[in-house]
Scaffold this motif. Structure first.
Motif, short mmCIF file in Angstrom:
data_model
loop_
_atom_site.label_atom_id
_atom_site.label_comp_id
_atom_site.label_asym_id
_atom_site.label_seq_id
_atom_site.Cartn_x
_atom_site.Cartn_y
_atom_site.Cartn_z
N ASP A 6 -31.32 -56.18 -16.42
CA ASP A 6 -29.93 -56.51 -16.75
C ASP A 6 -29.62 -56.23 -18.22
O ASP A 6 -28.51 -55.78 -18.56
CB ASP A 6 -29.65 -57.99 -16.44
N ALA A 7 -30.60 -56.50 -19.09
CA ALA A 7 -30.39 -56.24 -20.51
C ALA A 7 -30.24 -54.75 -20.80
O ALA A 7 -29.44 -54.34 -21.64
CB ALA A 7 -31.55 -56.82 -21.32
N ARG A 8 -30.98 -53.92 -20.06
CA ARG A 8 -30.91 -52.47 -20.25
C ARG A 8 -29.72 -51.84 -19.53
O ARG A 8 -29.20 -50.81 -19.96
CB ARG A 8 -32.20 -51.82 -19.73
N HIS A 9 -29.29 -52.45 -18.44
CA HIS A 9 -28.23 -51.87 -17.60
C HIS A 9 -27.19 -52.95 -17.25
O HIS A 9 -27.11 -53.39 -16.11
CB HIS A 9 -28.82 -51.28 -16.33
N PRO A 10 -26.40 -53.37 -18.23
CA PRO A 10 -25.44 -54.45 -17.98
C PRO A 10 -24.39 -54.09 -16.94
O PRO A 10 -23.77 -55.00 -16.35
CB PRO A 10 -24.80 -54.67 -19.36
N ASP A 11 -24.17 -52.79 -16.69
CA ASP A 11 -23.20 -52.40 -15.68
C ASP A 11 -23.80 -52.37 -14.28
O ASP A 11 -23.12 -52.06 -13.30
CB ASP A 11 -22.60 -51.03 -16.00
N GLY A 12 -25.10 -52.67 -14.14
CA GLY A 12 -25.73 -52.79 -12.85
C GLY A 12 -26.24 -51.48 -12.28
O GLY A 12 -26.03 -50.41 -12.84
N ALA A 13 -26.92 -51.57 -11.14
CA ALA A 13 -27.47 -50.42 -10.45
C ALA A 13 -26.43 -49.77 -9.56
O ALA A 13 -25.39 -50.36 -9.25
CB ALA A 13 -28.68 -50.85 -9.62
N ASP A 14 -26.73 -48.55 -9.13
CA ASP A 14 -25.90 -47.90 -8.11
C ASP A 14 -26.28 -48.39 -6.72
O ASP A 14 -25.42 -48.55 -5.85
CB ASP A 14 -26.09 -46.38 -8.18
N TYR A 15 -27.59 -48.59 -6.52
CA TYR A 15 -28.10 -49.08 -5.25
C TYR A 15 -29.18 -50.13 -5.54
O TYR A 15 -29.96 -49.99 -6.48
CB TYR A 15 -28.74 -47.96 -4.43
N VAL A 16 -29.23 -51.16 -4.70
CA VAL A 16 -30.29 -52.15 -4.78
C VAL A 16 -30.97 -52.22 -3.41
O VAL A 16 -30.31 -52.46 -2.40
CB VAL A 16 -29.75 -53.54 -5.16
N ILE A 17 -32.27 -52.00 -3.40
CA ILE A 17 -33.05 -52.06 -2.16
C ILE A 17 -33.75 -53.42 -2.10
O ILE A 17 -34.41 -53.84 -3.05
CB ILE A 17 -34.05 -50.91 -2.11
N VAL A 18 -33.58 -54.10 -0.96
CA VAL A 18 -34.07 -55.47 -0.80
C VAL A 18 -35.13 -55.51 0.30
O VAL A 18 -34.81 -55.40 1.49
CB VAL A 18 -32.92 -56.43 -0.45
#
Length: 383
Positions: free
Chosen positions: A119-131
């Protein structure tokens, strides 16, 4: 006299319990006959690809999230290995906390970062999250993070029983979905507003994708690669995996709790004196997808468990940069060793591992493993 009545009463309860179990067992269906998966309409296939089109970055950022103490082996490693070999996105393997991720039923790996560091490196979030599937569906850190990522526009992809984690986060409410056959009733109880879609390996609905069992991560990742980089690139990766095709076709009727499944599991569990630990040698540059598949497969026989072995205690780096922490040093390795089939594509490694299990423990045990993986052994073209 009271002791005698207690003894007879207890014996009666045992006999009643055994009778109830026998009745339940006899009511289970036999092994299902081979059933062809129904075709998927072209319009539906196009809609699935459209739902997975990247919307935030030209080169997408894909996060795979796990909890440190128990995340499913193949759900966590296979997406990372397949996507990294494609080279069409940046892949981050995440954990809720620092330290290694203990996978189940086998292997231990180092994550790339914690969710806080991500989150600190990418505050705008991921494009995809695999769960992946996890030992707890409602881990507070995972719940909060998934909701935040969804709000930031990430497509959430629940692999296998990872759908329960996505559902627990409230992201499947009122949506179409699927999951591993064994956990379907649990998912529907947990999130009753879900519309279950049978006969599909993957189902997309409004920013969330869910899949069936463990081996569904292969066609799911190939579909994601196709959505990001096109059919030609996905076909190239499929060939490297040993697959001739991939799509959402699936026969739900082929996977259910059956009498042969239950009796085989019960017999294998009762034969505790015949259990063994099987060693998997870790070699630098090895195929992490094959490693995950073989480790998962040998750990689902109810006769064996898998342990990784190495000549040193520090992590062994796989072909696509996954750091596997060995369970045993070579001088303490198990007597039985299982091949990871170097030089063979992962789909072939899976078939050969099931064949080896059949030769060692019997075909019914191999079928039990395939049922857990939700693997259509008779049709490997689409896994």
């Amino acid at each position: 006299m009271p002791g005698r009545w207690f003894l007879w009463g207890g014996l009666g309860l045992v006999l009643l319990s055994l009778g109830a179990f026998a009745g339940w067992l006899l009511n289970l269906p036999p092994a299902p006959a081979p059933v062809s998966a129904p075709p998927v309409p072209e319009l539906e296939s196009r809609a699935l690809l459209a739902s997975l089109q990247p919307r935030k970055r030209k080169r997408p950022l894909i996060a795979i999230v796990g909890i440190n103490d128990a995340t499913e082996t193949t759900d966590y490693l296979m997406p990372a290995g397949i996507l990294r070999r494609a080279g069409i996105a940046d892949i981050a393997m995440l954990a809720t906390g620092p330290g290694a991720v203990q996978l189940y039923p086998a292997l231990r790996v180092d994550a790339d970062a914690t969710i806080g560091q991500f989150d600190a490196r990418h505050p705008d979030g991921a494009d995809y999250v695999i769960v992946p599937a996890m030992s707890r569906d409602d881990d507070p850190a995972v719940m909060k993070w998934l909701r935040e990522q969804s709000k930031k526009g990430a497509v959430i992809i629940g692999i296998c029983a990872g759908a329960k984690v996505v559902g627990a986060a409230g992201l499947l409410d009122g949506k179409r979905a699927t999951t591993h056959w064994y956990y379907l009733s649990e998912l529907l109880t947990q999130t009753p507003s879900i519309q279950y879609v049978p006969d599909r390996r993957m189902v997309a609905d409004r920013g969330v994708v869910t899949t069936t069992g463990i081996t569904a991560s292969m066609p799911m990742m190939l579909t994601l690669i196709e959505a990001i980089a096109g059919r030609t690139k996905a076909a190239e990766v499929a060939r490297s995996l040993g697959l001739s095709g991939w799509d959402a076709r699936h026969s739900s009727a082929a996977f259910k709790l059956t009498r042969p499944f239950v009796t085989t599991v019960l017999a294998n569990r009762l034969a505790f004196w015949n259990r063994e630990e099987v060693g998997l040698r870790l070699d630098p540059g090895m195929d992490e997808v094959s490693l995950a598949i073989v480790a998962d497969t040998w750990s689902r026989t109810y006769r064996s468990s898998a342990a990784s072995i190495s000549g040193h205690s520090f992590p062994v780096v796989t072909a696509n940069g996954i750091r596997v922490v060995p369970d045993r040093l070579a001088d303490r390795s198990p007597k039985a060793l299982a091949a990871t089939f170097p030089g063979q594509p992962p789909a072939v490694a899976l078939d050969r591992a099931l064949k080896a299990i059949s030769e060692r423990y019997g075909e019914r045990t191999a079928e039990v493993v395939a049922m857990q993986l939700e693997y259509p052994r008779r049709d490997r073209s689409s896994m």
